[in-house]
Design a protein around this motif. Sequence first.
Motif, PDB file in Angstrom:
ATOM      1  N   MET A  31      -9.178 -71.979 -45.123  1.00 11.94           N
ATOM      2  CA  MET A  31      -8.416 -72.092 -43.891  1.00 11.94           C
ATOM      3  C   MET A  31      -9.211 -71.608 -42.685  1.00 11.94           C
ATOM      4  N   ILE A  32     -10.080 -70.670 -42.876  1.00  7.33           N
ATOM      5  CA  ILE A  32     -10.901 -70.156 -41.785  1.00  7.33           C
ATOM      6  C   ILE A  32     -12.298 -70.742 -41.919  1.00  7.33           C
ATOM      7  N   GLU A  33     -12.887 -71.108 -40.781  1.00  5.42           N
ATOM      8  CA  GLU A  33     -14.252 -71.630 -40.827  1.00  5.42           C
ATOM      9  C   GLU A  33     -15.178 -70.609 -41.495  1.00  5.42           C
ATOM     10  N   ALA A  34     -16.085 -71.101 -42.315  1.00  8.77           N
ATOM     11  CA  ALA A  34     -17.074 -70.277 -43.003  1.00  8.77           C
ATOM     12  C   ALA A  34     -16.413 -69.223 -43.894  1.00  8.77           C
ATOM     13  N   TRP A  35     -15.253 -69.569 -44.489  1.00 12.33           N
ATOM     14  CA  TRP A  35     -14.558 -68.626 -45.366  1.00 12.33           C
ATOM     15  C   TRP A  35     -15.469 -68.124 -46.475  1.00 12.33           C
ATOM     16  N   ALA A  36     -16.267 -69.003 -47.038  1.00 15.30           N
ATOM     17  CA  ALA A  36     -17.138 -68.621 -48.149  1.00 15.30           C
ATOM     18  C   ALA A  36     -18.173 -67.587 -47.733  1.00 15.30           C
ATOM     19  N   ALA A  37     -18.490 -67.540 -46.448  1.00  8.34           N
ATOM     20  CA  ALA A  37     -19.500 -66.592 -45.973  1.00  8.34           C
ATOM     21  C   ALA A  37     -18.921 -65.222 -45.662  1.00  8.34           C
ATOM     22  N   LEU A  38     -17.605 -65.077 -45.673  1.00 11.15           N
ATOM     23  CA  LEU A  38     -16.986 -63.803 -45.338  1.00 11.15           C
ATOM     24  C   LEU A  38     -17.103 -62.815 -46.503  1.00 11.15           C
ATOM     25  N   SER A  39     -17.181 -61.547 -46.175  1.00  8.03           N
ATOM     26  CA  SER A  39     -17.151 -60.499 -47.196  1.00  8.03           C
ATOM     27  C   SER A  39     -15.723 -60.343 -47.707  1.00  8.03           C
ATOM     28  N   ARG A  40     -15.583 -59.636 -48.831  1.00  7.70           N
ATOM     29  CA  ARG A  40     -14.234 -59.393 -49.365  1.00  7.70           C
ATOM     30  C   ARG A  40     -13.409 -58.610 -48.347  1.00  7.70           C
ATOM     31  N   ARG A  41     -14.003 -57.657 -47.684  1.00  9.25           N
ATOM     32  CA  ARG A  41     -13.261 -56.881 -46.686  1.00  9.25           C
ATOM     33  C   ARG A  41     -12.774 -57.778 -45.557  1.00  9.25           C
ATOM     34  N   GLU A  42     -13.591 -58.713 -45.115  1.00 13.22           N
ATOM     35  CA  GLU A  42     -13.188 -59.629 -44.046  1.00 13.22           C
ATOM     36  C   GLU A  42     -12.086 -60.571 -44.517  1.00 13.22           C
ATOM     37  N   ARG A  43     -12.168 -61.000 -45.762  1.00 12.79           N
ATOM     38  CA  ARG A  43     -11.119 -61.864 -46.290  1.00 12.79           C
ATOM     39  C   ARG A  43      -9.798 -61.103 -46.405  1.00 12.79           C
ATOM     40  N   ASP A  44      -9.863 -59.877 -46.862  1.00 13.17           N
ATOM     41  CA  ASP A  44      -8.643 -59.069 -46.931  1.00 13.17           C
ATOM     42  C   ASP A  44      -8.018 -58.899 -45.547  1.00 13.17           C
ATOM     43  N   ALA A  45      -8.851 -58.604 -44.559  1.00 10.82           N
ATOM     44  CA  ALA A  45      -8.351 -58.383 -43.198  1.00 10.82           C
ATOM     45  C   ALA A  45      -7.726 -59.647 -42.625  1.00 10.82           C
ATOM     46  N   ALA A  46      -8.209 -60.804 -43.040  1.00  8.89           N
ATOM     47  CA  ALA A  46      -7.690 -62.070 -42.523  1.00  8.89           C
ATOM     48  C   ALA A  46      -6.221 -62.282 -42.869  1.00  8.89           C
ATOM     49  N   TYR A  47      -5.728 -61.594 -43.910  1.00  9.08           N
ATOM     50  CA  TYR A  47      -4.335 -61.747 -44.336  1.00  9.08           C
ATOM     51  C   TYR A  47      -3.532 -60.442 -44.253  1.00  9.08           C
ATOM     52  N   ASN A  48      -4.107 -59.418 -43.659  1.00 11.85           N
ATOM     53  CA  ASN A  48      -3.430 -58.118 -43.621  1.00 11.85           C
ATOM     54  C   ASN A  48      -2.647 -57.979 -42.321  1.00 11.85           C
ATOM     55  N   ASN A  49      -1.407 -58.452 -42.339  1.00  7.70           N
ATOM     56  CA  ASN A  49      -0.573 -58.414 -41.142  1.00  7.70           C
ATOM     57  C   ASN A  49      -0.195 -56.999 -40.733  1.00  7.70           C
ATOM     58  N   THR A  50       0.004 -56.121 -41.701  1.00  7.64           N
ATOM     59  CA  THR A  50       0.374 -54.739 -41.377  1.00  7.64           C
ATOM     60  C   THR A  50      -0.735 -54.054 -40.595  1.00  7.64           C
ATOM     61  N   GLU A  51      -1.952 -54.260 -41.021  1.00  5.60           N
ATOM     62  CA  GLU A  51      -3.095 -53.660 -40.324  1.00  5.60           C
ATOM     63  C   GLU A  51      -3.278 -54.279 -38.933  1.00  5.60           C
ATOM     64  N   ALA A  52      -2.952 -55.546 -38.795  1.00  8.21           N
ATOM     65  CA  ALA A  52      -3.171 -56.248 -37.529  1.00  8.21           C
ATOM     66  C   ALA A  52      -2.152 -55.893 -36.460  1.00  8.21           C
ATOM     67  N   VAL A  53      -0.995 -55.360 -36.851  1.00 12.17           N
ATOM     68  CA  VAL A  53       0.060 -54.994 -35.893  1.00 12.17           C
ATOM     69  C   VAL A  53       0.251 -53.485 -35.983  1.00 12.17           C
ATOM     70  N   PRO A  54      -0.318 -52.721 -35.054  1.00 16.99           N
ATOM     71  CA  PRO A  54      -0.335 -51.257 -35.187  1.00 16.99           C
ATOM     72  C   PRO A  54       1.038 -50.614 -35.313  1.00 16.99           C
TER      73      PRO A  54
END
Length: 268
Positions: free
Chosen positions: A1-24
């Motif tokens: 779903m995100i451009e260059a998804w395969a190039a992302l680290s596991r931490r970046e992939r986790d952050a891409a779906y972590n809504n709780t972390e994204a909304v303080p």
Amino acid sequence: MIEAWAALSRRERDAAYNNTEAVPDSAALIEARVAASAAFRASARATLDVPYGPGEREAWDIFHGPDPGAPTLAFIHGGYWQRNRREDFAVLAEGALAMGWNAALCGYTLAPEARLSRICGQVTTALDALAPRLHGPLVLSGWSAGGHLAAMGAAHPAVAAALCISGVYELGPVRDTYLDTALKLTDEEIATLSPLRLPAVMKPHCIAYGAKELPALCQHSRHFHGMRAEAQAPGPLLPIPGADHFRVLDGLRRPGSALLRAAADLLA
């Protein structure tokens, strides 16, 4: 779903779906909604804990408006299929009731106790049980994981239209994140339970999302609407200006909101 998804680290992939972390302030928003829902559920005219299966969570809460023949907005909660309860979203019925509709909230067994295939099956069984209680059209709605479940349940014969809010419509990337610890998605589940991989349901759908959500969630909604539009399936794409993943739900409490106007338009 995100451009260059395969190039992302596991931490970046986790952050891409972590809504709780994204909304303080998400914890405060959730706490306020849960408290408001407890008060609303205790005082509303409702038939609560209506079972549709043997599991503790397999039940509907049905909130009665003034006209049994009016439309019903049925809502499926989110929580990435592994947390939350229908009881803690009861206050979202306010808007539908205020515009003369009825409302119903659906519970389901959570992962890892249930596989996603079983959860989707529970939604079908839940709609089978709700249908005989209805005297007007049903708009099936859901948020986040519930948006996915609403999209999966939209083909049910009892459903007239669907309002899918901030949903997840392609499961492949989800398996690459922390969410799969509980879900343990299989290749078959990804292929058969990803709405983006399935034939478009030719009933009206409004695909809504918060304009300030994580890019991955925005892309899910845009791509799902695009797939449906290509198939000439009816219904709008509805970005809610200024809304994040949690505040996008506020519209369900207000009868004049863009979300509820869209729900009514689906039945026009």
